[in-house]
Scaffold this motif. Structure first.
Motif, short mmCIF file in Angstrom:
data_model
loop_
_atom_site.label_atom_id
_atom_site.label_comp_id
_atom_site.label_asym_id
_atom_site.label_seq_id
_atom_site.Cartn_x
_atom_site.Cartn_y
_atom_site.Cartn_z
N PRO A 216 0.84 -1.21 0.00
CA PRO A 216 0.00 0.00 0.00
C PRO A 216 0.86 1.25 0.00
CG PRO A 216 -0.74 -1.57 1.65
CD PRO A 216 0.57 -2.07 1.15
N TYR B 56 -6.38 -6.66 -0.72
CA TYR B 56 -5.28 -7.61 -0.55
C TYR B 56 -5.82 -8.86 0.13
CZ TYR B 56 -2.39 -3.46 -1.38
OH TYR B 56 -1.83 -2.34 -1.93
N PRO C 231 -1.61 -8.68 -3.46
CA PRO C 231 -2.77 -8.04 -4.10
C PRO C 231 -3.78 -9.07 -4.57
CG PRO C 231 -0.74 -7.01 -4.85
CD PRO C 231 -0.34 -8.20 -4.04
N THR D 61 -8.35 -0.77 -3.13
CA THR D 61 -7.46 -1.89 -3.42
C THR D 61 -7.64 -2.98 -2.37
OG1 THR D 61 -5.86 -0.35 -4.39
CG2 THR D 61 -5.07 -2.57 -3.86
N SER E 78 -8.05 -1.17 1.29
CA SER E 78 -7.48 0.16 1.47
C SER E 78 -8.53 1.22 1.17
CB SER E 78 -6.27 0.34 0.55
OG SER E 78 -6.68 0.35 -0.80
N ARG F 80 -5.86 -8.99 -6.91
CA ARG F 80 -5.89 -9.15 -8.36
C ARG F 80 -4.86 -10.18 -8.81
NH1 ARG F 80 -4.86 -3.83 -11.78
NH2 ARG F 80 -2.87 -4.06 -10.69
#
Length: 548
Positions: A315, A342, A370, A340, A336, A372
């Motif tokens: 981050p 995690y 992450p 985002t 976050s 993604r």
């Protein structure tokens, strides 16, 4: 332009016809096989899900997190525990050394602020203890900050404190023979005396301000009568003035024998040292990282955290935090402020003993990646299975189409022969029901043909048959088997609608047969045809009466 329009009309006509007549047997069979295939594929997917085939990668990731987090948490608690103990011992030694040095000047610890001339000799006496502690322990630096300044008359005197800050340039290696120690803060004379090189960020004194490591430690010790082992403080994510790297500071108060708080000392754990010690092991999860952060109200304070691993995935932002969400399949989600997400695990780290002044400050160590990246990893892992299932489904659809066609072909062929009246030329299909039906129909056709021939022979033998009837009878012999079947049913009094039901053919087919029968028998309508039929039947009755 006309071709697409015609094609569309054909499709529309076919749909209308399908709506009237219903789906064909082949289509019904294909739909049946297709539903069977879907049921099999659904069962296969259920088995795959129940056996955890699609969660293999998630299980691997969870095991990776557990192993990395367990190793890192054990290492952090052990290393920071050792530094806490060493910091307390260092504080005790420095306090004694400072009192001894002040005593040689005839001063009490409380007189330190008012006698700046003794600060440099006093610091010179403590540099040996600081250097020995730094060489002994795995830390990036050691410091001593006195509650006094060299020049109290300066405007910045309230925020300036005398002291020493020694930096270890190779903090991950304990090198006693060739130490790589530099001076970051302190008098230049001490650097010459100890043969220490100055860092480019060197400053004479510490810059302090309310709420930082110095005042937090001093205030905690002032407001408590606990022993020194319960007064140390871990300052998170500290960035000292002139420093270029974040660090955690272990801060222990220097308390004289009379209770006067002389200053603060301790160790530094820089972000670089944390990275060198706690970067996740090499694994397929290349963007995984470890984070040590304060834990406040179920959130991780990323603005004061230390990171180890892939910094690009960590981050960003100086005022950020990660909200901890409920776990799914044993893996937590961390969100976050910018959205985002995690995935990972965290473990509470206990840096203080029970009952200490700062025991309410909670810390957590987390291993994250992450979300993604993890999703891409899961998709890649399951892609071969997805491709295989898709290939099986396509193969199954093709097989369903082929099987439905082969399965229905004998039935369609038999029906076509029934329509055209060629059942006597039927070849065996080795399908008992179809072969029995065709044999029965062939027998019926032979019987009907014999009866029709007998009728015609009888008609020919009549001596008083008109020329028109004789011509009609001759023309009957030119009919095809299918036309003859229709004609014979007309002889038996069936209507066109009843013939369609009996022969299982459409009304359009009957109309086609009618046209051909009219043409071959030289009649213009069904009424005229039935008239000839009555004439033949009348001649038959007349002959029968004459015979009687």
């Amino acid at each position: 332009m006309a071709k697409p329009v015609n094609s569309f009309r054909k499709v529309l006509t076919g749909m209308q016809l399908l709506g009237k007549l219903g789906p064909s047997l082949q289509r019904r069979s294909f739909v049946f096989f297709l539903f069977f295939l879907i049921a099999v594929m659904s069962g296969l997917l259920l088995i795959l899900f129940s056996t955890g085939v699609f969660s293999v990668e998630r299980n691997k990731f969870r095991i990776f997190l557990q192993n990395e987090l367990g190793h890192a948490a054990q290492s952090v608690e052990q290393e920071y525990g050792v530094l806490s103990v060493e910091g307390v011992l260092l504080a005790e030694r420095l306090s004694k050394q400072i009192e001894i040095t002040l005593d040689t000047f005839g001063l009490n610890p409380a007189d330190l602020k008012n006698n700046p001339q003794c600060l440099e000799p006093l610091l010179g006496q403590t540099v040996g203890l600081l250097r020995a502690a730094l060489e002994k322990n795995k830390s990036s630096g050691v410091f001593l900050t006195l509650n006094a300044t060299v020049n109290p008359s300066l405007i910045t005197a309230e925020s300036s404190r005398a002291g020493l800050f020694l930096k270890n340039m190779e903090p991950n290696v304990i090198n006693i023979t060739f130490p790589t120690i530099r001076l970051l803060k302190g008098p230049i004379s001490i650097a010459r005396q100890e043969d220490l090189d100055l860092l480019p960020q060197w400053q004479m004194e510490f810059s302090v301000q309310p709420g930082d490591f110095f005042f937090t430690t001093i205030n905690g010790a002032t407001e408590s009568d606990l022993p020194l082992s319960r007064l140390y403080y871990w300052d998170p994510g500290c960035l000292m003035t002139g420093c270029y790297n974040k660090a955690m500071l272990l801060c222990a108060p220097l308390i004289a024998s009379d209770g006067t708080i002389i200053g603060v000392c301790g160790f530094e754990v820089s972000a670089m040292l944390f990275k060198l010690q706690h970067t996740p092991a090499s694994s397929p999860y290349t963007r995984a990282f470890t984070m040590l952060a304060p834990l406040v109200d179920n959130t991780l304070d990323t603005s004061r955290a230390l990171y180890a691993g892939h910094f690009a995935a960590a981050p960003s932002g100086d005022d950020g935090f990660l909200s901890i969400k409920n776990p799914v399949a044993g893996i937590f989600s961390y969100v976050s402020p910018n959205g985002t997400i995690y995935s990972g695990l965290h473990h509470d780290i206990n840096l203080y003993p029970k009952g200490s002044v700062f025991s309410g400050n909670q810390w957590a160590l987390a291993v994250l990646i992450p979300n993604r990246d993890l999703a891409v990893k899961f998709i890649r892992q399951s892609r071969p299975i997805q491709i295989l299932l898709l290939a099986l489904f396509i193969f199954g659809v093709g097989a369903a189409a082929l099987l439905s066609r082969r399965h229905v072909a004998p039935v369609v062929d038999a029906l076509r022969k029934v329509k055209t009246g060629k059942v006597t030329h039927h070849k065996k299909t080795n399908i008992q029901e179809i072969d029995d039906l065709m044999a029965f129909l062939a027998t019926q056709d032979e019987s009907d043909a014999l009866e029709s021939d007998a009728l015609l022979v009888q008609a020919e033998e009549m001596t008083q048959i008109s020329p028109l009837v004789q011509s009609f009878i001759e023309n009957v012999k030119t009919l095809s088997p299918a036309e003859r079947n229709v004609f014979e049913l007309y002889l038996q009094g069936y209507t066109a609608k009843e013939i369609t039901d009996k022969l299982c053919i459409s009304i359009n087919t009957i109309k086609t047969h009618n046209k051909r029968i009219y043409y071959k028998l030289n009649v213009s309508s069904r009424k005229e045809l039935l008239l000839y039929v009555k004439m033949i039947q009348g001649e038959n009755h007349k002959t029968a009466d004459d015979a009687d």
